[in-house]
Design an enzyme around this catalytic site. Structure first.
Site, PDB file in Angstrom:
ATOM      1  N   CYS A 138       0.819  -1.214   0.000  1.00 17.83           N
ATOM      2  CA  CYS A 138       0.000   0.000   0.000  1.00 17.83           C
ATOM      3  C   CYS A 138       0.851   1.263   0.000  1.00 17.83           C
ATOM      4  O   CYS A 138       0.455   2.290  -0.536  1.00 17.83           O
ATOM      5  CB  CYS A 138      -0.939   0.000   1.196  1.00 17.83           C
ATOM      6  SG  CYS A 138      -0.105  -0.025   2.792  1.00 17.83           S
ATOM      7  N   HIS A 143      -1.423   2.565   7.270  1.00 15.85           N
ATOM      8  CA  HIS A 143      -1.839   2.356   5.883  1.00 15.85           C
ATOM      9  C   HIS A 143      -1.571   3.638   5.103  1.00 15.85           C
ATOM     10  O   HIS A 143      -1.537   4.727   5.687  1.00 15.85           O
ATOM     11  CB  HIS A 143      -3.325   1.993   5.839  1.00 15.85           C
ATOM     12  CG  HIS A 143      -3.830   1.593   4.488  1.00 15.85           C
ATOM     13  ND1 HIS A 143      -3.254   0.588   3.742  1.00 15.85           N
ATOM     14  CD2 HIS A 143      -4.859   2.073   3.736  1.00 15.85           C
ATOM     15  CE1 HIS A 143      -3.920   0.447   2.605  1.00 15.85           C
ATOM     16  NE2 HIS A 143      -4.888   1.348   2.565  1.00 15.85           N
ATOM     17  N   ASN A 182      -7.828   4.636  -2.513  1.00 19.75           N
ATOM     18  CA  ASN A 182      -7.239   3.479  -1.865  1.00 19.75           C
ATOM     19  C   ASN A 182      -6.669   2.528  -2.915  1.00 19.75           C
ATOM     20  O   ASN A 182      -6.788   2.774  -4.123  1.00 19.75           O
ATOM     21  CB  ASN A 182      -8.296   2.774  -1.007  1.00 19.75           C
ATOM     22  CG  ASN A 182      -7.694   1.964   0.121  1.00 19.75           C
ATOM     23  OD1 ASN A 182      -6.479   1.812   0.229  1.00 19.75           O
ATOM     24  ND2 ASN A 182      -8.541   1.432   0.979  1.00 19.75           N
TER      25      ASN A 182
END
EC number: 3.4.22.-
Length: 343
Positions: free
Chosen positions: A149, A286, A310
């Site tokens: 990520c 994240h 995302n």
């Protein structure tokens, strides 16, 4: 500055006890498996079904409370519904390096000249920003089981700045970062951080495009070819920990890479609305890309949001995006680790 102060990101569980299955959910279970192409062994099927049922009931309870005005967003049964919180954390989120407050203060002082009095310019900034509408943002991608990520918002921020400079929107290679930024401290599909990724692009002298170095969802041998370089950066800016400064940067610079604290039991099932999670903290685990901001309803209703991109695919959230609470005391640490490149 040292990478230790920055977000380390791996990229997003309790094994359930034995319990009787809810037979009224049989059809829904079968439809969900078909939709998300889930295949299990006979032994695994029962375990996954138990976890899935627990998540379904949790989502249904949350949405009933939403209908009563007890929260600001709805959740849905998605690809992650057969995973416990711990399984989700292990696959998508993970470990974070410690944050040294003394070095944070040094960054803030050093960066003051980049945004002189920006917190006083709020009224002059647009009420709504969405860089997707201006052509700055590439398609939503899916990281899969690779804890990468940290790489997606870095390529996203560079893509936006390169578009601003050249008028060409070129999807850049996440795999290039996964395979090649180990000397800067990243660990491929295990974990990494945005600071190290920007450092790699800066000192490497370039980054390949997705077309020449496609995503594989696993770490491989670095095969960067300078002849295929599609983007270069001259540096990158670390923003002070301020939502006002982040708002100014998003409005005037473009998409901004940042970090958030993901509460796996709610964040992973987000569907729509403005995400506000009382359990959120300053623990960033994240990475996402801020592509805009705005508000739902009237400006005075308090439903201000950041629009974030995302890396969990288009079937998550608002086709891969989320509206997360803005102007709520740096909710989920959204402004704590924001950075953007210069090109």
């Amino acid at each position: 500055m040292t990478p230790a102060v920055f977000l380390v990101i791996l990229c997003l569980g309790v094994v359930p006890g034995a319990s009787a299955l809810d037979l009224s959910l049989d059809v829904q279970w079968q439809e969900w498996k078909i939709k998300y192409e889930k295949l299990y062994s006979p032994e695994e099927e029962v375990l996954k079904r138990v976890v899935w049922e627990e998540n379904v009931k949790k989502i249904e309870l949350h949405n009933r409370e939403n209908s009563l005005g007890k929260n600001t967003y709805t959740m849905e049964i998605n690809d992650f519904a057969d995973m416990t919180d711990e399984e989700f954390k292990d696959m998508i989120i993970g470990f974070q390096l410690p944050v040294h407050n003394t070095e944070k203060r040094l960054w803030k002082r050093a960066l003051g000249s980049f945004f002189p009095n920006s917190w006083n310019w709020r009224d002059a900034l647009p009420k709504f920003v969405d860089w997707r509408n201006e052509g700055y943002v590439t398609r939503v991608r899916k990281q899969g089981g690779c804890s990468s990520c940290w790489a997606f918002p870095v390529t996203g921020a560079i893509e936006g700045q390169m578009f601003k400079k050249t008028g060409k929107l070129i999807p850049l290679s996440v795999q290039n970062l996964i395979d090649c930024s180990k000397p800067q401290g990243n660990r491929g599909c295990l974990w990494g951080n945005t600071y190290n990724a920007f450092q790699y692009v800066l000192h490497n002298g370039g980054l390949e495009a997705e077309a020449t170095y496609p995503y594989e969802r696993k770490e491989g041998v670095c095969r960067y070819n300078p002849k295929n370089s599609s983007a270069k950066i001259t540096g990158f800016v670390v923003l002070p920990e301020s939502e006002d400064v982040l708002m100014d940067a998003v409005a005037t610079k473009g998409p901004i890479a940042t970090g958030v604290h993901v509460i796996s039991s709610s964040f992973r099932f987000y569907q729509k609305g403005v995400y506000h999670e009382p359990k959120c903290s300053s623990y960033v685990n994240h990475a996402v890309l801020v592509v805009g901001y705005g508000f739902e309803g009237n400006e005075t209703d308090g439903n201000n949001y950041w629009l974030i991109k995302n890396s969990w695919g288009k079937r998550w959230g608002l086709r891969g995006y989320m509206k997360i609470a803005k102007d709520r005391n740096n909710h989920c640490a959204i402004a704590s680790l924001a950075q953007y490149p210069t090109v």
